[in-house]
Write a protein that holds these residues in place. Sequence first.
Motif, mmCIF file in Angstrom:
data_model
loop_
_atom_site.group_PDB
_atom_site.id
_atom_site.type_symbol
_atom_site.label_atom_id
_atom_site.label_comp_id
_atom_site.label_asym_id
_atom_site.label_seq_id
_atom_site.Cartn_x
_atom_site.Cartn_y
_atom_site.Cartn_z
ATOM 1 N N ASP A 33 -21.103 85.754 64.446
ATOM 2 C CA ASP A 33 -21.941 85.973 63.263
ATOM 3 C C ASP A 33 -21.135 86.578 62.122
ATOM 4 N N ASP A 59 -18.715 83.951 60.746
ATOM 5 C CA ASP A 59 -19.465 82.935 60.004
ATOM 6 C C ASP A 59 -19.849 83.447 58.618
ATOM 7 N N GLY A 60 -20.203 84.720 58.524
ATOM 8 C CA GLY A 60 -20.502 85.306 57.223
ATOM 9 C C GLY A 60 -19.297 85.277 56.304
ATOM 10 N N ASP A 98 -28.584 84.823 56.780
ATOM 11 C CA ASP A 98 -27.123 84.908 56.740
ATOM 12 C C ASP A 98 -26.636 85.127 55.311
ATOM 13 N N THR A 120 -27.383 88.654 54.229
ATOM 14 C CA THR A 120 -26.423 89.587 54.834
ATOM 15 C C THR A 120 -25.092 89.514 54.107
ATOM 16 N N PRO A 139 -25.773 92.986 61.638
ATOM 17 C CA PRO A 139 -25.961 92.401 60.301
ATOM 18 C C PRO A 139 -25.999 93.431 59.176
#
Length: 936
Positions: free
Chosen positions: A156, A159-160, A371, A374, A401
Amino acid sequence: MITDERSVVGELRVLGPVEARAGDRRLDVGHARQQCVLAALLVDANRVVTADQLLDRVWGARVPLRGKSNLHSYVSRLRAALADLGDVAIVHRSGGWVLEVDPARVDLHRFRDLLARARSAPEPAAGFGAIDEALGLWRGEAFSGLDTPWVVAARDMVDGERWIAELERTDLALRLGRHTDLLPELAARTAEHPLDERVAAQYLLALARGGRHAEALAHYERVRSRLAEELGTDPGAALRDLHRRLLDAEPVGTVEPVTPQPAAVVPRQLPAPPRSFIGRAGELAALTAALDDVDAGTVVISAIGGTGGIGKTWLALHWAHQHAHRFPDGQLFVDLRGFSPESEPMPPAVAVRGFLDALGVEPGRIPSGPDAQTALLRGMVADRRMLIVLDNAAGAAQVVPLLPGGRSCTVLVTSRSRLLSLTTAHGAGHLDLDVLSHDESRDLLARRLGADRVVAEAHAVDELIALCNGFPLALGVIAARAYAHPRLPLATFAAELRDLGLDALADSDPAASLPTVLSWSHQALTAEEREVFGLLGIAPGPDIALPAAAALTGLSPARAGTALRGLEQASLLTRDDRGRYAMHDLIRAYAAGTARDLPDSARRRALRRVVDFYLHTTHAADRLLDPHRELVEPDPAEPGGEPQPLADTAEALAWLDTEHRCLLAAQQSAAAGGQHRAVWQLAWNLTTFHNRRGHLEEQLAVWRSGLVAAGQSDDPAARIRVHRNLGRSHAALRQHDEAVRHLHQALALAEEHDPTNQAHIHQVLAWTWSRGGDDGKALDHATRALDLYRTLGNPAWEANALNMVGWYAAQLGRHDRAREHCRAALDLHRRHDNPEGEADTLDSLGYIDHHTGEHAPAVEHYRRALVLFREIGNTYQVADTLEHLGHPHAALGQVDDARAAWREALECYEAQDRPDDTARVQALLDGLATGGPATG
C-alpha cells in the motif's frame, strides 16, 4: 530494468514479482515464504532486520513452531541463490541479518532515488527523464504473489508513492508540451478517478492545449455535476480558476498544471491535557528521546501499548502538550475507536478525510479514492513539523494510511494491541506501559483527595494501593468516589474493594468502569482467544509458561502459543524475559469471571490437565534429582496433561525453581478439585527439591495439605508416607514434639507389614532425635534402620544408613566406628552412582577427620563434598559444608581460607533466612577478627 552509468551485473526486484536477475537469467529465490524473506531484507537493504522482525514479516501472527529454524534455512538458501549476483551478501549481525548491496541494484531503492532526482532537477526535461525511468522499473503489482500483513502494508505504501509519481510525471509532461501524447492516458485516468480534481485539471489542460476547448469545458461540467451529486461540493479554487481561463479564451500555453496547494492552516486538535497526571518519568523521557531523533532527521513512531485503563492516552496527551511548541505546523489528533462499545473501529479513510478537513483542504478538491486522499495527506504534511496522535488504534492496518510521507513529523500511536508490524515495517519504537509504583499511586490519590486526607488514613490508603496494584483506572475510580464522599472514611472504599473485587470498580459511565473497559478488549478477541483468556484466569499460580498453558487449554503448543500472542497483542497478558505469561490481578479477576461462561466440565478438565502436567513433570524432575529414592508412580495423566521433557538434573532444578509457586498453587487446585492422590503426590515429588533448596516452611505446608488429602484415601501406604514426611518437615523446623508424634503414627501404621517404610521412619527418627539433642537415641534409630535396609537389598538406601550410623557415632565420640561405617557408605555410593549420598558421606568424613586432628584430610573431604553439592544444586547443604570447612582451615592456621569459607556460608545462610545459623557463623568470623577461638 535498471539503466545507469554504472555497469549492473545483477539486480533485485520487488516492484512486481520478487526476484533476482543476473544479466538476462532469472535466479531461483524459492517459494513464497522465501521470497517474502528476500523482500523483507530488500526493503531495508543495508540495515539490520532482526529475526523477530523477519518472523513477523513472513508469517504475521501465525509463526509456526519451528519458525526460527525455517527462517535460518530460508536465509541459507537465499545466500546460495544470490551468489551469482556478485557483491551481494546476506550477513548475520546484531540478532538479525543485513542484505548488503548497492542500492542502485534494488529496483525499489532505485525508484526512490530517481524520484528524488526528478524533484530536484533544475529543468523539466531532466525531471521528466528521471521520473519516467523510475516508473519504468515497475513490473506490475509490488511484491506480487505475496500476501502477509506486512507485505500488504508495504505494498500500500509503495503504491501510494507510485501514484504520486504518476501525477508528477504528468505535470512535467504538460510543462514540456506533450499534451497530445497524454490525452489517451488521461482519459483513462479520469474515468478511473472521476472526482480527483488534480487529474481533472491535467485532462482539461491537455484538451485545451490540443485545441479541444469545447471538450474541456464539457468535462469540467461533468466533474462539477458529479462533485455536487456525490459529495455535495463545488470544485476547488484551482480547478475553478482554470475553468474561468478557458471560458475567457485566455491562451493556455503558459498555464501551469494545477498542483493543489492547501492554505497554511495550523491545526490544534489536541484534547485538553489530563489534570491529575502522575509519574511516568521514564516513559516521558523515552518519548522525548524519540522526538530528538526526529530532530536529527529520522521518522520515529512511538507506539504506546498497554491494556485499557493503564493510562496510554493520558501519557500521550501530557507529553504532547509539554512539547507542542516543537510542532509549529500544528497537531492532529484522532480517536480511532479501536475498542469502543458503541461503534466499529474508524475506517482509515474517515480519519484521513478528517485530517484533510483540519488542514484546510477545500472539500471540492479532495479526491474521491481513499488511496488518492492518503497520497494527498502525505504530500501535505511531508515537509511540515507536525505531531500526529493516533489514539486507540485497533491494529496496524488502521494506522498505516495515516502515517506521513516525509521526514519531519512525529507520530504517537496508542493501542491495546502491540502493533508489531508497525515496528517491523515502519521502524516504530514501542513503549509498553506498566502499572504505577506504590509512591506514584499514593501521589495520585493525594492529588485528587488532598495530602491531609491521605496522611490521616495512611493504613487505608496502603490497602487501596495494594488492592488496585497500581492500575491507574482503578485508582482513578476509587479517587473519584472518595472525592464525591469526603465524609466517608477511605477504609470504607477499601472494604468494598476487598469484599467485592472487580465489581467494586464498575460504574454507570462506561469509560470510568474497569469491567466495561476490559470487556471492550475481550470482545475484540477471537473465540479461541476468549476461551484461553478465561482459563488463564483460573489457572493455578501467578504466571504460566507455554507448555503448561497448552496443557491447561488442551491445545497444541503451536495453537496455544498463537492464542497467547494474541492476548499479549491485546495487552491482556504480559510476557517477561523468561518467556512466562502473567496478568495484572484485576485483569485476572475479570478473566476468571469470563471463565464462568464456559461449561463446568470444560473448566474441570482444564484444571485436571494442568494439575496432571505439573504432577507428572515434577515426578520426572524428582527422578532426575534422586533416582535412588523410593518410587511412587502417579496415576496416568489426562490426555493433554503429559509432562514436559527434562534433559538432566540441571534442567530439572531450573524448571522446579521457575515453577515453584505454580506447583504450590497446583496442589491447592488439586485439593479443591478432589484430586486427592495428586495432592500428596505433589508433596512427595517436591520433597527432594525442597530439601536441597531449604524451602522448609513450604515443605511443611505441602505435607499438611497432603495429610488432609490422604485422609480421603483408604491407602495405608499413602498415610504412612504423609505422616513420615510431616514428621521430617516439623523436625527441619525444630518442632520436635510434633515431629515425633507424626513419626510414631507412621511407625504404628508400618510395623505390621511394611519393613521398607519402617526403615525409612527409623532413619527420619534418628535425624529428628539428633536435632532434638539426643545423639544416643539418634544412633539407636539409625542402627535399626541399617539392619532393616540390609534385609531389603537396596544398596543406595543401605549406604545412606551406614553414613547416618557413622555420623551419629562421631557425634558421640566413637570415631573408629564412625570412620568404618562412613568409608563403607562412600564405597557403596560411588559404586551405585549416588552423588548426593557421596557428598553427605564426604562431609561426615571431613567432620571425623577434623575431630581426630586430621585437619588436612578434613579440608580435602569437605572440598570434594562441596563440589558434589554444587553440581546437584543442593544449596542448603552447600551452606552447612562451607561452615564445616572453615574449622579445619582455622585449625591449620589458614585464617584467610577460614574467613572466605565462613563469609560465603554467612551469605548463604542470610539468603536462606536461617537466623540461628547466621548468628553462629557471624560469631566465628568475629572470633577470627579478634584472635579468639574459631574452631569447633
